[in-house]
Design an enzyme around this catalytic site. Sequence first.
Site, short mmCIF file in Angstrom:
data_model
loop_
_atom_site.label_atom_id
_atom_site.label_comp_id
_atom_site.label_asym_id
_atom_site.label_seq_id
_atom_site.Cartn_x
_atom_site.Cartn_y
_atom_site.Cartn_z
CG HIS A 162 -2.07 -0.99 1.08
ND1 HIS A 162 -2.55 -1.45 -0.12
CD2 HIS A 162 -2.82 -1.60 2.04
CE1 HIS A 162 -3.55 -2.30 0.10
NE2 HIS A 162 -3.72 -2.42 1.40
CG HIS A 236 -7.68 0.13 2.46
ND1 HIS A 236 -8.29 -0.55 3.48
CD2 HIS A 236 -6.71 -0.69 1.98
CE1 HIS A 236 -7.71 -1.73 3.64
NE2 HIS A 236 -6.74 -1.84 2.72
CD GLU A 371 -8.12 -3.34 -0.09
OE1 GLU A 371 -6.95 -3.04 -0.38
OE2 GLU A 371 -8.42 -4.26 0.70
#
Length: 406
Positions: A162, A236, A371
């Site tokens: 991420h 997210h 996601e």
Amino acid sequence: MLSNTAMSERYNSLTEYENLQSKAKKYASTFAMVGVLVSFVVPNAFAHQGDAMNSVPTATMQQFDTLADSTPINKVTLTNANGVEVDVISYGGIITRIATPDAKGNSGNIVLGFDNVADYVASSTYFGAIIGRYGNRIAGGKFSLNGTEYQLAKNDGDNHLHGGVQGFDKKVWQMQPFTTANSAGVKLTLLSPDGDQGYPGNLATEVTYTLTNNNSLDMQFVATTDKPTIVNMTQHSYFNLAGKGDILDHQLQINAQTMTPVDSGLIPTGEITKVAGTAFDFRKMKAIGKDINDEDEQLKLGKGYDHNFVLKDVADGQLIEAAKVYEPVSGRTLTVLTEEPSVQFYSGNFLDGSTSQPGLKHDFRSGFCLETQHNPDSPNQPQFLSTVLHPGSVYSTRIVYEFGVK
């Protein structure tokens, strides 16, 4: 943590920085219909509340909190004519709250988050954040591009996750609220400098959240670069449509025929396998908890669902329906549409009850994520669709979350 001002000083000149920001704004305007769209279906519960509110959209900004270095963190509250509310903070571009009515017309928050910035700084859960430069995992925290190997920050064992230690979720974004006759929104801008978390190129990014009177939250992502780089952004938010308890009784449908199996580090093996006949078959709606404890090696590796489902094998920019969710107690529904080729379904397996928010402890599997993205580790797996962005090109993506009730 670098402010945008500090980031601009990393450029060779202020002019170069301003030119790149100007280019991002131009592309954002050109691609006004490109981004992440979150829409709320307008059933009777929404319409009734709108009649009661009888108001116009508003976008108000106030200070949310302060970082340890005294940097102020602002919050923008978006409210539409139907009383749907969305809170966004400048730290991480985080959506801290989405309030929508249930089937009885009672409004409640349906996303996980915190009420102070210190918890967001300390947390590694990515609650509600903008994820970048690269969502999901990159094996070994490295990749090669045009013959040059780049070493990224490792923040998930030996892997990159991420965007790194200080990904976009840990940056302070500039925010500019706005309203129109039918919407309220906020524009967020960020400059990620060359070398940020190991990524090449100065990346100018603009994200716009627009809450409309037809109950749609439109999130538009646009980015440009001055060097070849990789980009794979997403949002997210963790959802709990009941607003409390676990999410195992939520009914889920994912419109994917295949998924990408992972190894022990949750990195795709490179295979693309069919979901038919497995615990990963969500082609017809079923409870999240129905098969989550099956004797399936993939479920054991992820401690539940933490896997990438392949929606299509082309990056054609076409909006398709990725998933639907229904929560039977509240009656709330969520439909996810996206231009992205895949979606990561995460069932909150690493939540452990160590954090909480008013009315909801963040226990094991108390929230889920959908996601939308390109496949994890795409830079190292040439059989996956490319995530390379070149100078002169525009990165853009679009997701739609439609909220309603049964």
